[in-house]
Design a protein around this motif. Sequence first.
Motif, PDB file in Angstrom:
ATOM      1  N   ALA A   9       0.871  -1.307   0.118  1.00  0.00           N
ATOM      2  CA  ALA A   9       0.012   0.013   0.008  1.00  0.00           C
ATOM      3  C   ALA A   9       0.940   1.312  -0.030  1.00  0.00           C
ATOM      4  CB  ALA A   9      -0.874   0.009   1.089  1.00  0.00           C
ATOM      5  N   GLN A  67       4.125  -7.872   3.547  1.00  0.00           N
ATOM      6  CA  GLN A  67       3.415  -6.647   3.598  1.00  0.00           C
ATOM      7  C   GLN A  67       4.069  -5.323   3.640  1.00  0.00           C
ATOM      8  OE1 GLN A  67       0.771  -5.781   7.318  1.00  0.00           O
ATOM      9  NE2 GLN A  67       1.604  -7.806   8.008  1.00  0.00           N
ATOM     10  N   SER A 115       3.928  -0.926   3.733  1.00  0.00           N
ATOM     11  CA  SER A 115       3.101   0.153   3.653  1.00  0.00           C
ATOM     12  C   SER A 115       4.148   1.487   3.822  1.00  0.00           C
ATOM     13  CB  SER A 115       2.222   0.230   4.932  1.00  0.00           C
ATOM     14  OG  SER A 115       1.369   1.412   5.048  1.00  0.00           O
TER      15      SER A 115
END
Length: 316
Positions: free
Chosen positions: A176, A269, A271
């Motif tokens: 993200a 992940q 971010s």
Amino acid sequence: MDKFTNWERQGLKDFFNSSAAVDTVIPVAKIVSKNMLNPQSNSEAIDMILLHSTSTQSILNRKAITKENLFKYLHAKKVPVTSEFTKQLLIEKILQYWKQSFYLCDDENDEEMRNERTKPIAQPQTNHHISTNHSSDQSEQFPINQMARKFATWFYENLNTNRLQVSDFWCNCKCAVQFLENQQCLMEEGHLGAQAALEFCQSLLAKYNLYLNLNISHSGTQGRIDCHGVVLVLTCGTLHKVNQFVGTFEAIFGLSRDPYSQNNWKINQMSLRLHNFNAQQTQNASLSIEQPTLITSNSIVPLLSLSMPNGDEEIG
């Protein structure tokens, strides 16, 4: 190997002895024993539950333990919960609370430690007075922070020289990204999968001509462990183009081992928040010798309250 860590055992005992859940301990004990045993006390019931259960999650997910039990327990511990909560979210909040409250205290004979555990969890603050939640001099050498610095050094060196590979990411990696200016989000991107995450990282160099200069000091790079046991690497630094300072960044990485790839750590992940400075901000920031720090990031500050194990045990 024991099915439960010490903090899980202490947390379960604390939960079942609390007013919010004391009525559930006997029913749960009977369920896990398939009604073949009839515990005579809460202590005996808790021992039965621990012996015949496979995990903490499986215990808290029992139908005998309702959302009301879980919510009342968190309320008694002064742990805030959003209004749109599910049973799974409440369980995750409880596990996080236990890890923070019981992880670092193992001496069951130390009355002072036991009393300290029962204090309400301190909630994250968004001001500059919470540097790390631990003594900086000591926590800098914790294994989790040494690992974070090692990973961050490797990642940003490979990012800036375009040497990252698709095998460095999990196949279902989530990425993200936010592009901000004056604290306003100009654009957001989401990427799913190892190839997509790799291509975005490559675009920072090829498309945006950005160089990410990591703040490798303890104030700019730290590690934590979330309630699922995922290692989080928290980083920040400055953004540059050729001979030009253009802003700051903060990035959060989730790492877990891949048992099918020699147990190597991979990124599951990521971010990233990129703060673009206007001309005046760039000039003012260029006059400052201070690097951005984790405690100046609203997205990272709440994570600083997560577990930071200080022992010699292996991480992951």
